[in-house]
Motif scaffolding. Structure first.
Motif, mmCIF file in Angstrom:
data_model
loop_
_atom_site.group_PDB
_atom_site.id
_atom_site.type_symbol
_atom_site.label_atom_id
_atom_site.label_comp_id
_atom_site.label_asym_id
_atom_site.label_seq_id
_atom_site.Cartn_x
_atom_site.Cartn_y
_atom_site.Cartn_z
ATOM 1 N N PHE A 83 -3.219 9.690 -5.404
ATOM 2 C CA PHE A 83 -2.174 9.840 -6.425
ATOM 3 C C PHE A 83 -1.758 8.489 -7.016
ATOM 4 C CE2 PHE A 83 -1.707 13.440 -3.514
ATOM 5 C CZ PHE A 83 -1.625 14.508 -4.381
ATOM 6 N N GLY A 84 -2.427 7.431 -6.587
ATOM 7 C CA GLY A 84 -2.087 6.104 -7.078
ATOM 8 C C GLY A 84 -0.913 5.462 -6.364
ATOM 9 N N PHE A 85 -0.604 5.922 -5.148
ATOM 10 C CA PHE A 85 0.574 5.416 -4.439
ATOM 11 C C PHE A 85 0.237 4.670 -3.153
ATOM 12 C CE2 PHE A 85 2.595 9.261 -6.539
ATOM 13 C CZ PHE A 85 3.235 8.518 -7.529
ATOM 14 N N ALA A 86 -0.988 4.222 -2.997
ATOM 15 C CA ALA A 86 -1.390 3.583 -1.740
ATOM 16 C C ALA A 86 -0.506 2.388 -1.390
ATOM 17 C CB ALA A 86 -2.856 3.147 -1.813
ATOM 18 N N GLU A 87 -0.139 1.608 -2.403
ATOM 19 C CA GLU A 87 0.645 0.406 -2.144
ATOM 20 C C GLU A 87 2.112 0.715 -1.830
ATOM 21 O OE1 GLU A 87 -1.008 -2.344 -1.648
ATOM 22 O OE2 GLU A 87 -2.713 -1.037 -2.100
ATOM 23 N N LYS A 88 2.492 1.975 -1.957
ATOM 24 C CA LYS A 88 3.860 2.373 -1.607
ATOM 25 C C LYS A 88 3.923 3.005 -0.214
ATOM 26 C CE LYS A 88 5.611 3.028 -6.308
ATOM 27 N NZ LYS A 88 6.341 3.940 -7.231
ATOM 28 N N LEU A 89 2.865 2.856 0.555
ATOM 29 C CA LEU A 89 2.795 3.496 1.877
ATOM 30 C C LEU A 89 4.018 3.165 2.734
ATOM 31 C CD1 LEU A 89 -0.269 3.829 4.218
ATOM 32 C CD2 LEU A 89 1.852 2.890 5.116
ATOM 33 N N LYS A 90 4.333 1.903 2.840
ATOM 34 C CA LYS A 90 5.455 1.529 3.712
ATOM 35 C C LYS A 90 6.768 2.079 3.176
ATOM 36 C CE LYS A 90 7.586 -2.283 6.204
ATOM 37 N NZ LYS A 90 7.474 -3.712 6.624
ATOM 38 N N ALA A 91 6.998 1.933 1.892
ATOM 39 C CA ALA A 91 8.259 2.402 1.311
ATOM 40 C C ALA A 91 8.417 3.910 1.466
ATOM 41 C CB ALA A 91 8.322 2.014 -0.165
#
Length: 206
Positions: A83-91
């Motif tokens: 979904f294009g959210f890999a870099e938001k994993l921690k958040a």
């Protein structure tokens, strides 16, 4: 591992040894019933629609749930990347724990972890080590956020479930309770054909 987390973990073990503890129900089903379609990333709603997620947790708690599962079933890197959210994993994972904790009112908060949606060896290119590392990345954040236990949900592959459980054990040092759930057909078999007796034997051998 904070002292409060360790205390809650032991309290959960003590309670579970003497009685049934009632958990909540499906988060995805409840989100869908509120008009969130299946083409959305349900986990990302922890950031973009926190009030909706929190309200569902509150409704489960009000109904008597003693365990609230975080809205993080698909919050591993590969699934978020779709979904294009890999870099938001921690958040996403941190917010998932926070929202459940805000609604808990004394209930235990369980970090929900689902399958990776990857084909792992020997059926696919993802190695056991890579699968374990993928689970570990999410679990480290859930533990950092202070979950009381981990729940591995609706797994159909025992090899994948083993790597998830071992990632949880490695991350917590064995201090956080873990619940492993599998999906079975009407005849008691996992999708890969393993029967429940074999599953139990495998689990006991880990």
């Amino acid at each position: 591992m904070t002292t409060s987390t360790s205390t809650r973990a032991q309290e959960f073990r003590d309670q579970l040894s003497t009685r049934v503890i009632v958990a909540d129900g499906a988060m995805g089903t409840m989100l869908y019933s509120r008009g969130v379609f299946i083409n959305r990333c349900f986990d990302e709603l922890n950031l973009s629609a926190p009030d909706t997620v929190r309200q569902i947790h509150q409704e489960y708690a009000k109904a008597g749930a003693e365990i609230l599962e975080t809205n993080t079933f698909g919050a591993t890197r590969h699934r978020l990347a779709a979904f294009g959210f890999a870099e938001k994993l921690k958040a996403i994972n941190l917010a998932g724990v926070q929202l459940a904790r805000e609604a808990a009112n004394g209930a235990y908060v369980a970090g929900a972890v689902g399958p990776l949606n990857l084909r792992i060896e020997p059926l696919g290119p993802t190695s056991f080590a890579e699968a374990r590392a993928a689970f570990r990345e999410q679990i480290d954040v859930l533990l950092e956020a202070g979950v009381d236990l981990l729940i591995f949900e609706t797994f159909g592959n025992l090899d994948e479930l083993r790597e998830a459980v071992m990632a949880g054990h490695d991350a917590s040092g064995g201090h956080v309770p873990m619940v492993a759930q599998v999906t079975i057909d009407d005849f008691g078999h996992l999708p890969g054909g393993t029967d429940t007796e074999t599953f139990t034997r495998e689990m006991n051998s880990w």
